[in-house]
Write a protein that holds these residues in place. Structure first.
Motif, PDB file in Angstrom:
ATOM      1  N   SER A 128     -82.116  -1.937  87.753  1.00 24.76           N
ATOM      2  CA  SER A 128     -83.357  -2.639  88.080  1.00 24.76           C
ATOM      3  C   SER A 128     -83.702  -3.631  86.979  1.00 24.76           C
ATOM      4  O   SER A 128     -83.223  -3.533  85.849  1.00 24.76           O
ATOM      5  N   SER A 129     -84.554  -4.601  87.329  1.00 23.56           N
ATOM      6  CA  SER A 129     -84.963  -5.581  86.324  1.00 23.56           C
ATOM      7  C   SER A 129     -85.717  -4.917  85.181  1.00 23.56           C
ATOM      8  O   SER A 129     -85.590  -5.319  84.020  1.00 23.56           O
ATOM      9  N   SER A 130     -86.495  -3.872  85.487  1.00 27.71           N
ATOM     10  CA  SER A 130     -87.235  -3.182  84.418  1.00 27.71           C
ATOM     11  C   SER A 130     -86.279  -2.464  83.470  1.00 27.71           C
ATOM     12  O   SER A 130     -86.512  -2.422  82.256  1.00 27.71           O
ATOM     13  N   ALA A 131     -85.186  -1.910  84.009  1.00 23.55           N
ATOM     14  CA  ALA A 131     -84.198  -1.253  83.145  1.00 23.55           C
ATOM     15  C   ALA A 131     -83.531  -2.262  82.220  1.00 23.55           C
ATOM     16  O   ALA A 131     -83.349  -2.012  81.023  1.00 23.55           O
ATOM     17  N   CYS A 132     -83.155  -3.414  82.757  1.00 19.00           N
ATOM     18  CA  CYS A 132     -82.518  -4.444  81.935  1.00 19.00           C
ATOM     19  C   CYS A 132     -83.486  -4.990  80.889  1.00 19.00           C
ATOM     20  O   CYS A 132     -83.101  -5.239  79.741  1.00 19.00           O
ATOM     21  N   ASP A 133     -84.736  -5.179  81.288  1.00 24.82           N
ATOM     22  CA  ASP A 133     -85.724  -5.690  80.336  1.00 24.82           C
ATOM     23  C   ASP A 133     -85.975  -4.690  79.215  1.00 24.82           C
ATOM     24  O   ASP A 133     -86.133  -5.069  78.047  1.00 24.82           O
ATOM     25  N   TRP A 134     -86.026  -3.401  79.559  1.00 28.79           N
ATOM     26  CA  TRP A 134     -86.227  -2.376  78.522  1.00 28.79           C
ATOM     27  C   TRP A 134     -85.102  -2.429  77.499  1.00 28.79           C
ATOM     28  O   TRP A 134     -85.341  -2.417  76.289  1.00 28.79           O
ATOM     29  N   ARG A 167     -83.166  -4.910  76.838  1.00 31.77           N
ATOM     30  CA  ARG A 167     -83.238  -6.184  76.117  1.00 31.77           C
ATOM     31  C   ARG A 167     -84.257  -6.104  74.972  1.00 31.77           C
ATOM     32  O   ARG A 167     -84.001  -6.577  73.857  1.00 31.77           O
ATOM     33  N   HIS A 168     -85.405  -5.501  75.228  1.00 38.00           N
ATOM     34  CA  HIS A 168     -86.430  -5.377  74.192  1.00 38.00           C
ATOM     35  C   HIS A 168     -85.949  -4.463  73.050  1.00 38.00           C
ATOM     36  O   HIS A 168     -86.221  -4.737  71.871  1.00 38.00           O
ATOM     37  N   GLN A 169     -85.243  -3.389  73.392  1.00 39.64           N
ATOM     38  CA  GLN A 169     -84.714  -2.508  72.345  1.00 39.64           C
ATOM     39  C   GLN A 169     -83.676  -3.242  71.498  1.00 39.64           C
ATOM     40  O   GLN A 169     -83.631  -3.096  70.278  1.00 39.64           O
ATOM     41  N   LEU A 170     -82.844  -4.029  72.153  1.00 37.25           N
ATOM     42  CA  LEU A 170     -81.824  -4.791  71.436  1.00 37.25           C
ATOM     43  C   LEU A 170     -82.472  -5.777  70.471  1.00 37.25           C
ATOM     44  O   LEU A 170     -82.036  -5.938  69.327  1.00 37.25           O
ATOM     45  N   LYS A 171     -83.532  -6.421  70.928  1.00 38.80           N
ATOM     46  CA  LYS A 171     -84.225  -7.387  70.071  1.00 38.80           C
ATOM     47  C   LYS A 171     -84.758  -6.711  68.808  1.00 38.80           C
ATOM     48  O   LYS A 171     -84.649  -7.256  67.701  1.00 38.80           O
ATOM     49  N   LEU A 209     -83.347 -16.274  73.134  1.00 39.99           N
ATOM     50  CA  LEU A 209     -82.746 -15.849  74.401  1.00 39.99           C
ATOM     51  C   LEU A 209     -83.217 -14.449  74.799  1.00 39.99           C
ATOM     52  O   LEU A 209     -83.452 -14.179  75.980  1.00 39.99           O
ATOM     53  N   LEU A 210     -83.369 -13.556  73.815  1.00 40.07           N
ATOM     54  CA  LEU A 210     -83.793 -12.194  74.129  1.00 40.07           C
ATOM     55  C   LEU A 210     -85.277 -12.110  74.488  1.00 40.07           C
ATOM     56  O   LEU A 210     -85.741 -11.062  74.936  1.00 40.07           O
ATOM     57  N   ASN A 211     -85.996 -13.191  74.312  1.00 37.14           N
ATOM     58  CA  ASN A 211     -87.384 -13.239  74.765  1.00 37.14           C
ATOM     59  C   ASN A 211     -87.487 -13.584  76.248  1.00 37.14           C
ATOM     60  O   ASN A 211     -88.582 -13.582  76.810  1.00 37.14           O
ATOM     61  N   LYS A 212     -86.361 -13.889  76.868  1.00 36.58           N
ATOM     62  CA  LYS A 212     -86.339 -14.300  78.269  1.00 36.58           C
ATOM     63  C   LYS A 212     -85.556 -13.291  79.097  1.00 36.58           C
ATOM     64  O   LYS A 212     -84.721 -12.547  78.584  1.00 36.58           O
TER      65      LYS A 212
END
Length: 485
Positions: A3-9, A11-15, A36-39
């Motif tokens: 899901s988009s929420s899983a990918c966003d989560w 991404r935020h951890q990676l940042k 890029l990780l802000n998007k």
């Protein structure tokens, strides 16, 4: 599959993690990847294509930038453990085998090199290019030999012996039905042997589908690599899914009754040495079978659904971590002449008592309170920080474990729901999560056998403990999974 929420989560951890990565440099590269990780990064998208290009610029020179950070302006800001984890993960992801890197690290330890020397040595490894290795896989049993003999890399038993003698291996008492020689690209001979092991796994899996009682392919217990003096064991090293409570609580052979714990252990058993895809699927299935309930929240949020099981397992592991580390330090504290602490530890009858003594010593005297080997210094520093500020340290550790367990869950979804068994994160996800899976299952098994405690109740105890540690209730770091008194 995600899901988009899983990918966003993720991404935020990676940042957050990349913010402390000296290998990204200080200017252009760091700014570009942060932007890029802000998007959102759906695939395909312009941002995803740009991210791929940035990674292409990041990888070359990544460890060289660590060398600069350690040797020049950031020498005092670089944490040794973060540096070591980052370097090891990078070299493993490049394709080096774990055993080869362990031997490399042992050599550095023996030489007592500086942090700069370690970084420079790692940077040299990162610059190496794959080589071609000739690898022999010998078989004891070869069903349908007529299908093997026409293949160009097949050797009959006489040629197998000749190949071994040519490459300096002993053939005394050696018996075989034939074998295959593969030419494999790898960074080190043990990595080539690992690739051959995977080919053999594929071969033996196919042979399991043969009709009748003739049986499948039966390999010899070693793999031989040209130019490498020692035969490599066919059995790969275990991934660290250790559940020692089965021995400590005397339940290894008590299989008369079948409980939910038994089903979970059977699911997770393949995680220790099995093929990657089944190991991920089985490991996560064990977690889900124990830590998911029909009343869990549903919806589109990231914590909804099965991801909550990853968080629960991470919390259990985080709460078990302090006592495990402190107990190890208790056994490692061995001064040349017994002191008051070592004598007190020797008089203890439980690990809980030993851990409490070490925690008190670290709180009063810091890491220097323990007489340890060089390799245990980092653990003592880590535990000294924990006993001084348990809430902050446990939150950070729990966060790291959540990332690892959720990545295991997402990797499993990609395999089972997407049919993608060659994902780029598959090996790294299992490498990171397997020891954590073993630690969590160990605590669940212990609580079940000693208290009859349900895994979900243990998770609830752990969640509460993280909130109450070192507070008005007096809950200590060594008692986080103990019942309230």
């Amino acid at each position: 599959m995600l899901s988009s929420s899983a990918c966003d989560w993720q991404r935020h951890q990676l940042k957050a993690i990349l913010g402390r990565d000296a290998g990204l440099g200080d200017k252009d590269l760091r700014r570009e990847i942060t932007n890029l990780l802000n998007k959102s990064l759906p695939d395909p998208s312009p941002e995803r294509r740009r991210l791929k290009e940035v990674i292409g610029h990041l990888r070359p020179g990544y460890l060289d930038r660590w060398v600069t950070a350690i040797a020049v302006e950031e020498a005092e800001r670089v944490k040794p453990e973060r540096f070591s984890r980052t370097v090891a993960a990078h070299l493993l992801d490049l394709g080096y085998s774990g055993l080869h890197l362990r031997n490399w690290a042992r050599g550095l330890k023996t030489a007592r090199v500086t942090a700069t020397d370690i970084a420079e040595s790692a940077a040299e490894l990162a610059c190496a290019r794959p080589r071609t290795f000739d690898v022999l896989v010998a078989l004891d049993k070869v069903p349908h030999r007529d299908l093997a003999e026409p293949l160009p890399n097949w050797l009959d038993k006489g040629k197998v012996g000749a190949w071994l003698r040519e490459h300096g291996h002993d053939t005394a008492g050696f018996r075989t039905g034939g074998g295959f020689v593969y030419q494999l690209q790898a960074l080190d001979p043990l990595g080539a042997a690992d690739q051959a092991r995977q080919l053999l796994d594929r071969m033996t899996a196919r042979s399991e589908f043969l009709r009748g009682r003739r049986g499948g392919v039966l390999p010899l217990p070693f793999i031989w690599v040209a130019g490498y003096d020692t035969p490599v064991p066919l059995e790969p090293p275990a991934r660290g899914v250790d559940v020692l409570s089965l021995v400590h609580e005397g339940h290894l052979y008590k299989v008369d009754s079948r409980e939910r714990i038994d089903d979970a252990l059977e699911l997770a058993a393949v995680s220790n040495r099995g093929a990657l895809a089944p190991a991920v699927a089985g490991g996560w299935a064990a977690v889900e079978s124990l830590l998911v309930h029909p009343d869990d929240p549903r919806g589109d949020g990231e914590r909804s659904g099965k991801a909550v099981a990853a968080d629960r397992m991470a919390t259990i592991i985080a709460c078990s971590w302090p006592r495990a580390e402190l107990t190890t330090l208790a056994h490692r504290h061995q001064p040349p002449q017994p002191d008051a602490l070592s004598e007190a530890i020797a008089a203890c009858t439980t690990n809980r008592e030993r851990a409490r003594l070490v925690a008190d010593a670290l709180r009063a005297g810091g890491p220097e309170a323990l007489d340890l080997r060089y390799t245990d210094t980092a653990a003592a520093q880590r535990m000294a920080s924990l006993v001084q500020n348990p809430s902050t340290q446990l939150t950070e550790v729990n966060h790291a474990f959540r990332i690892a367990m959720r990545r295991l869950y997402r990797t499993r979804n990609i395999i089972l729901h997407g049919g993608a068994t060659q994902g780029v994160a598959l090996d790294a996800s299992l490498r990171t999560a397997a020891p954590l899976l073993g630690a969590g299952l160990d605590r669940i098994v212990h609580a079940s056998y000693t208290e009859g405690l349900d895994p979900l109740d243990l998770a609830a105890r752990a969640e509460v403990a993280l909130q109450l540690v070192n507070g008005e209730t007096g809950l200590a770091t060594v008692d986080l999974l103990e019942p309230p008194r």
